[in-house]
Design a protein around this motif. Structure first.
Motif, PDB file in Angstrom:
ATOM      1  N   ILE A 149       0.846  -1.208   0.000  1.00 17.05           N
ATOM      2  CA  ILE A 149       0.000   0.000   0.000  1.00 17.05           C
ATOM      3  C   ILE A 149       0.879   1.255   0.000  1.00 17.05           C
ATOM      4  O   ILE A 149       0.598   2.206  -0.733  1.00 17.05           O
ATOM      5  CB  ILE A 149      -0.981  -0.023   1.184  1.00 17.05           C
ATOM      6  CG1 ILE A 149      -2.031  -1.111   0.954  1.00 17.05           C
ATOM      7  CG2 ILE A 149      -1.647   1.341   1.369  1.00 17.05           C
ATOM      8  CD1 ILE A 149      -2.930  -1.388   2.132  1.00 17.05           C
ATOM      9  N   ASP A 153       0.822   4.092  -2.824  1.00 16.12           N
ATOM     10  CA  ASP A 153       0.637   5.513  -2.529  1.00 16.12           C
ATOM     11  C   ASP A 153       1.746   6.352  -3.168  1.00 16.12           C
ATOM     12  O   ASP A 153       1.495   7.449  -3.683  1.00 16.12           O
ATOM     13  CB  ASP A 153       0.597   5.756  -1.019  1.00 16.12           C
ATOM     14  CG  ASP A 153      -0.672   5.206  -0.367  1.00 16.12           C
ATOM     15  OD1 ASP A 153      -1.643   4.899  -1.102  1.00 16.12           O
ATOM     16  OD2 ASP A 153      -0.671   5.077   0.880  1.00 16.12           O
ATOM     17  N   ARG A 167      -2.577  -2.096  -5.107  1.00 16.15           N
ATOM     18  CA  ARG A 167      -3.551  -2.108  -4.006  1.00 16.15           C
ATOM     19  C   ARG A 167      -4.494  -3.307  -4.117  1.00 16.15           C
ATOM     20  O   ARG A 167      -4.735  -4.012  -3.142  1.00 16.15           O
ATOM     21  CB  ARG A 167      -4.369  -0.824  -3.999  1.00 16.15           C
ATOM     22  CG  ARG A 167      -3.685   0.337  -3.383  1.00 16.15           C
ATOM     23  CD  ARG A 167      -4.650   1.528  -3.198  1.00 16.15           C
ATOM     24  NE  ARG A 167      -3.888   2.727  -3.014  1.00 16.15           N
ATOM     25  CZ  ARG A 167      -3.610   3.597  -3.984  1.00 16.15           C
ATOM     26  NH1 ARG A 167      -4.078   3.422  -5.195  1.00 16.15           N
ATOM     27  NH2 ARG A 167      -2.881   4.654  -3.720  1.00 16.15           N
TER      28      ARG A 167
END
Length: 186
Positions: A149, A153, A167
């Motif tokens: 994750i 990001d 993701r």
């Protein structure tokens, strides 16, 4: 074991690798470990005799002759992945193993014409599910969900599609990944 027996066993294991992706001894031992079974229970769920399971594991016999048993093996492989990723509890796994044990098996070919886990529906979804789980397993073997994750990001501003992929497959549920995969086909 004499040289001829060793050669026959090696040949059987190589055939198993080509037919099932790996020797059945390794595959069955992993199922036993992942699902908390013993050999007798695995044999019962698959619908094999204990001696037959032993012969397949040791390479004395190369092929599973019953297509329904092959499908039960594939169903247990999928179940083991679900248990490992936490989407199925141990109690649910026990119930599902009973369902697998009772299953008669469906078509070995999915609707896409590829060999896959047959459900009798002919939709091709089990093959998609297997591909998705392989991708998930690979990503999750490289990094923990939180790290994936974080990486997503970091990538999101410049590469939103790649971030979404990370993701969904790296930290999402299998059903979400299947939907993502199917939406990106064609």
């Amino acid at each position: 074991m004499d040289a001829a027996q060793q050669e026959a066993t090696a040949r059987a294991r190589e055939l198993q690798r080509s037919w099932y992706g790996e020797p059945l001894g390794a595959l069955f031992r992993r199922l036993i470990d992942d699902l908390g079974l013993n050999q007798a229970r695995l044999a019962a769920v698959l619908g094999l005799s204990a001696p037959m399971l032993s012969q397949l594991m040791s390479g004395q016999r190369a092929k599973i002759g019953n297509p329904a048993v092959v499908q039960r093996v594939q169903a247990l492989q999928e179940l083991a992945v679900q248990v490992a990723d936490g989407s199925v509890s141990a109690a649910e796994a026990t119930d599902r193993m009973e369902e697998v044990k009772k299953s008669q098996g469906g078509s070995v070919l999915t609707g896409s014409g590829q060999t896959g886990v047959g459900t009798g529906t002919g939709t091709g979804a089990p093959t998609v599910r297997r591909v998705v789980r392989e991708i998930q397993s690979l990503l999750r073997s490289v990094a923990a969900a939180g790290d994936i994750i974080d990486a997503a990001d970091s990538l999101a501003p410049a590469h939103p599609e790649l971030a979404e992929f990370l993701r969904v497959y790296g930290a999402g549920r299998t059903a979400e990944a299947v939907a993502h995969y199917e939406s990106h086909q064609n």
